[in-house]
Design an enzyme around this catalytic site. Structure first.
Site: not given
Ligand SMILES: [Zn+2]
Length: 259
Positions: A2-3, A59, A248
């Site tokens: 989730p962003e 977030k 990432r």
């Protein structure tokens, strides 16, 4: 994972199902996910209360319950799930708010993230860490001041929640690809014009994603192509590349996003 747009979707969901009527009881099915209070005091703070003012910062999803604030982070696999029937809870439902007409579950398979309770600003900040301003609606000048003075690689800077809150891996890659900026470029080496383009594209991606509650993997979006390692750039047809930045996987087009 989730962003910002996903959590914006959860905010609407919480607003629709979790507010406006009192919580009858709280079923703590996995106390590990309650990060700063034992189940008993969490239940005491919420039972009989009505959640109000569901809001999002980066977030994080926050809502008021009496004199306390509930803070939720969805980690990698978290979501909210409403059910009005009497089926058994899902095995990954960790915390369940019971209402007269159904129940709202905080579901999280991999157990990153969690649920916190805060009664003051310092207590909230201990949970969330220091957060920069929300990435949604950030003005161009503020964006330039926050991002354009950092020496780090621009993608890593975008994802730092204490710089601006809400941008994760997909949002950062999508905005950089649209603005034709290499993710490894030092942020403070970007010209005013390119920072302006990045700001514009980020705002556009956020706005369009928020409506959908996700960053849509549509044709014409990098997000729609990035999962297949044989994918081509949706704009120019060049083979996409992947590399690790800020821990990432960054995906970019070597033709559209030159160093
Ligand atoms: Zn390209």
């Amino acid at each position: 994972m989730p962003e910002l747009p996903d959590v914006e979707g959860f905010r609407r969901y919480l607003s629709r199902y979790g507010t406006g009527r009192p919580i009858r009881s709280v079923d703590v099915r996995d106390g590990d996910l309650l990060r700063n209070h034992p189940p008993q005091s969490f239940r005491r703070a919420l039972e009989g209360r009505t959640l109000t003012r569901p809001r999002r910062h980066g977030k994080w999803l926050l809502a008021t319950a009496g004199d306390a604030e509930v803070l939720m982070h969805f980690g990698m696999t978290g979501l909210l799930k409403w059910s009005a029937g009497d089926e058994d809870p899902h095995p990954h439902d960790r915390i369940v708010l019971e209402f007269a007409n159904g129940r709202l579950a905080y579901r999280n398979m991999r157990k990153f993230g969690g649920v916190w309770l805060a009664r003051s600003d310092p207590e909230r900040e201990r949970a969330t860490g220091r957060l920069g301003p929300d990435a949604d609606g950030l003005e161009r000048d503020e964006f330039r001041d926050l991002v354009g003075r950092r020496r780090g690689r621009v993608k890593a800077v975008l994802m730092k929640q204490d710089v601006l809150a809400g941008v994760g891996n997909l949002l950062a890659d999508e905005a950089l690809w649209r603005a034709r900026i290499h993710p490894g470029c030092p942020a403070n080496r970007l010209s005013e014009r390119r920072l302006g383009a990045l700001h514009r594209e980020l705002q556009d991606v956020v706005r369009r994603s928020n409506r959908r509650g996700r960053i849509p993997p549509d044709p014409g979006w990098l997000t729609g192509a990035r999962d297949d390692r044989k994918s081509k750039c949706p704009r120019c047809g060049t083979g996409l590349r992947w590399t690790t930045i800020g821990g990432r996987t960054a995906c970019w087009c070597p033709r559209c996003q030159r160093r």
